[in-house]
Design an enzyme around this catalytic site. Structure first.
Site, PDB file in Angstrom:
ATOM      1  N   GLY A   8       0.794  -1.239   0.000  1.00 45.01           N
ATOM      2  CA  GLY A   8       0.000   0.000   0.000  1.00 45.01           C
ATOM      3  C   GLY A   8       0.816   1.272   0.000  1.00 45.01           C
ATOM      4  N   GLY A  13      -1.007   0.927  -4.948  1.00 42.63           N
ATOM      5  CA  GLY A  13      -1.572   0.608  -3.642  1.00 42.63           C
ATOM      6  C   GLY A  13      -1.908   1.861  -2.843  1.00 42.63           C
ATOM      7  N   LEU A  48       8.404  -1.331   2.609  1.00 40.29           N
ATOM      8  CA  LEU A  48       9.094  -0.095   2.208  1.00 40.29           C
ATOM      9  C   LEU A  48      10.394  -0.452   1.491  1.00 40.29           C
ATOM     10  CD1 LEU A  48       8.393   2.158   5.338  1.00 40.29           C
ATOM     11  CD2 LEU A  48       7.196   2.122   3.148  1.00 40.29           C
ATOM     12  N   ASP A  72       7.306  -7.521   5.847  1.00 40.60           N
ATOM     13  CA  ASP A  72       7.524  -8.211   4.582  1.00 40.60           C
ATOM     14  C   ASP A  72       6.475  -9.308   4.386  1.00 40.60           C
ATOM     15  OD1 ASP A  72       8.803  -9.946   2.541  1.00 40.60           O
ATOM     16  OD2 ASP A  72      10.540  -8.657   2.900  1.00 40.60           O
ATOM     17  N   THR A 111       9.682 -12.495  -3.618  1.00 34.70           N
ATOM     18  CA  THR A 111       8.535 -11.656  -3.228  1.00 34.70           C
ATOM     19  C   THR A 111       7.277 -12.039  -3.999  1.00 34.70           C
ATOM     20  OG1 THR A 111       9.705  -9.729  -2.370  1.00 34.70           O
ATOM     21  CG2 THR A 111       7.605  -9.304  -3.424  1.00 34.70           C
ATOM     22  N   ASP A 137      -1.018  -7.381 -17.517  1.00 32.45           N
ATOM     23  CA  ASP A 137      -1.194  -7.917 -18.874  1.00 32.45           C
ATOM     24  C   ASP A 137       0.073  -8.625 -19.362  1.00 32.45           C
ATOM     25  OD1 ASP A 137       0.425  -5.655 -19.225  1.00 32.45           O
ATOM     26  OD2 ASP A 137      -0.968  -4.610 -20.563  1.00 32.45           O
ATOM     27  N   GLU A 138       1.217  -8.339 -18.707  1.00 34.38           N
ATOM     28  CA  GLU A 138       2.482  -8.897 -19.195  1.00 34.38           C
ATOM     29  C   GLU A 138       2.556 -10.416 -19.060  1.00 34.38           C
ATOM     30  OE1 GLU A 138       6.053  -6.729 -18.404  1.00 34.38           O
ATOM     31  OE2 GLU A 138       4.954  -4.888 -17.966  1.00 34.38           O
ATOM     32  N   LYS A 164       5.013 -12.992 -11.997  1.00 27.50           N
ATOM     33  CA  LYS A 164       3.602 -12.617 -11.805  1.00 27.50           C
ATOM     34  C   LYS A 164       2.696 -13.750 -12.294  1.00 27.50           C
ATOM     35  CE  LYS A 164       2.060  -9.232 -10.471  1.00 27.50           C
ATOM     36  NZ  LYS A 164       1.746  -8.750  -9.097  1.00 27.50           N
ATOM     37  N   LYS A 199       9.990   4.199 -13.776  1.00 28.38           N
ATOM     38  CA  LYS A 199       9.067   3.755 -14.823  1.00 28.38           C
ATOM     39  C   LYS A 199       8.986   4.826 -15.903  1.00 28.38           C
ATOM     40  CE  LYS A 199       8.116  -0.002 -12.549  1.00 28.38           C
ATOM     41  NZ  LYS A 199       7.144  -0.097 -11.512  1.00 28.38           N
ATOM     42  N   ARG A 224       2.000   0.236 -26.046  1.00 30.00           N
ATOM     43  CA  ARG A 224       1.389  -0.042 -24.750  1.00 30.00           C
ATOM     44  C   ARG A 224       0.052   0.684 -24.659  1.00 30.00           C
ATOM     45  NH1 ARG A 224       4.840  -3.210 -25.196  1.00 30.00           N
ATOM     46  NH2 ARG A 224       6.625  -3.612 -23.831  1.00 30.00           N
ATOM     47  N   ARG A 283      15.638  -3.530 -25.209  1.00 26.95           N
ATOM     48  CA  ARG A 283      15.606  -4.409 -24.032  1.00 26.95           C
ATOM     49  C   ARG A 283      15.598  -5.866 -24.501  1.00 26.95           C
ATOM     50  NH1 ARG A 283      10.192  -3.769 -20.811  1.00 26.95           N
ATOM     51  NH2 ARG A 283      11.265  -2.422 -19.356  1.00 26.95           N
TER      52      ARG A 283
END
Ligand code: NAD
Length: 342
Positions: A8, A13, A48, A72, A111, A137-138, A164, A199, A224, A283
């Site tokens: 969050g 978040g 954090l 965590d 994670t 979507d990736e 993901k 980003k 995108r 990339r």
């Protein structure tokens, strides 16, 4: 409703929590959606990490019904403690930057995959009524034409997307195997205020405002779809209250742009010199295009993006122009990445 929100303190978040606490999602979260206590109690669990910004939520400190837990999602004991008494989980916490996953995938696995597993086990043990897993979507890979339906097989290309995808499948397996009420949401590229400046949009805006060059991957033809973060958060609230258990919902903004077009628009909005756009080598494994079919979310949730891209982008650039005290201290956490396009 007692809600645990992981991650969050991050970009999306924190927008979700601010919208929740300010009552802006009241219509989407019908108070009687699960016949639950209408009083809202939100616990944020966030470690954090480099992209988590506590100040994103500082206005909420001391607000009745709001609690921040610094911790965590991989910490089984802590997650068990904070899960106790929760009615629902909205799971944003993740390692999120594709370029970092190409440099070092391990934190993405621990994670995004193991952390999600810890949360799912705790939610099951504590009989949480709904677990909403926020994804991307990736996970579908790349699509030249048309759009992905929610039944499209997953074919992720980057370590980020693969982690993901693994967590999405794990979440859905808890529905199928254990009957847990799990909803998965997948969305296109978000933009808006408070996005960590690695980003593409905040990276380009903050650098262009400083008169610094910005790196554009390859020939800039990668496409995108752009979704304003407030529309995404509205979609999540709708899926949380009205989504069907075991289903996947898509949220897009309905505005496709090549990265070259985006860069040119940001140059125009910041008033920077066009020659600050510098092409860099592409990339590795760069997906050409992502596109989600949002038909199910329209039909079942009544979702429709509301923020027109032109206005949303202009407001976002203005926010960064006026919020140097927010992003300047973060720039030293931005790694030297080649291009930073999500
Ligand atoms: P972000 O990087 O801004 O925020 C991530 C948050 O998670 C941070 O506050 C960080 O401190 C926290 N976090 C990271 N590891 C943690 C851990 N082990 N334990 C607890 N907290 C941890 O990311 P975001 O852009 O807000 O993305 C949120 C979610 O939305 C992610 O799951 C991401 O995959 C998904 N998503 C984002 C986009 C986008 O365009 N930003 C698009 C599609 C999906």
């Amino acid at each position: 409703m007692r809600l645990l929100v992981t991650g969050g303190a991050g970009f999306i978040g924190s927008e979700f929590v601010r919208q929740l606490m300010s009552g802006r999602l009241r219509t989407e979260l019908a108070p009687d959606c699960w016949n639950t206590d209408p009083e809202l109690q939100v616990t944020v669990l966030d470690s954090l990490s480099y992209s988590g910004v506590r100040e994103n939520l500082e206005d909420l400190e001391g607000t009745p019904g709001y609690r921040f837990v610094h911790g965590d999602i991989r910490d089984t004991a802590l997650v068990g403690e904070v899960m106790d008494g929760q009615e629902a989980v909205v799971h944003f916490a993740a390692e999120t930057h594709v370029d970092r996953s190409i440099k070092e995938a391990a934190p993405f696995v621990t994670t995004n995959v193991l952390g999600t597993h810890v949360l799912l086990e705790a939610a099951r043990a504590h009989r949480v009524r709904r677990f909403l897993h926020v994804s991307t979507d990736e996970v579908y890979g790349s699509i030249d034409e048309g759009s992905w339906g929610t039944d499209q097989p997953l074919s992720p290309n980057s370590p980020y997307a693969a982690s993901k995808a693994a967590s999405d499948l794990l979440a859905l397996s808890f529905h199928r195997t254990f009957g847990m009420d799990v909803v998965v949401t997948r969305c296109s590229n978000n933009y808006g205020p408070r996005q960590f400046p690695e980003k593409v949009i905040p990276l380009f805006v903050t650098r262009l405002l400083e008169g610094l060059p910005v790196p554009l991957y390859g020939d800039g033809s990668h496409v995108r779809d752009w979704l304003h973060v407030s529309d995404h958060c509205r979609g999540i609230a709708l899926a949380l209250s009205r989504g069907r258990a075991g289903e996947v919902y898509h949220f897009g903004g309905g505005r496709e742009l090549s990265n070259l077009e985006l860069a040119a628009e940001l140059v125009r909005l910041t008033g920077a010199r066009p020659d600050l756009i510098r092409r860099v080598s592409d990339r590795r494994g760069h997906d050409l295009r992502y596109s989600l079919d949002i038909g199910r979310s329209r039909r079942e949730l009544g979702y429709e993006p509301r923020v027109p891209f032109g206005r949303g982008l202009c407001d976002t650039v203005s926010w960064y122009r006026d919020s140097r005290s927010w992003w300047e201290p973060l720039t030293n956490r931005v790694e030297e990445c080649a291009g930073a396009v999500g």
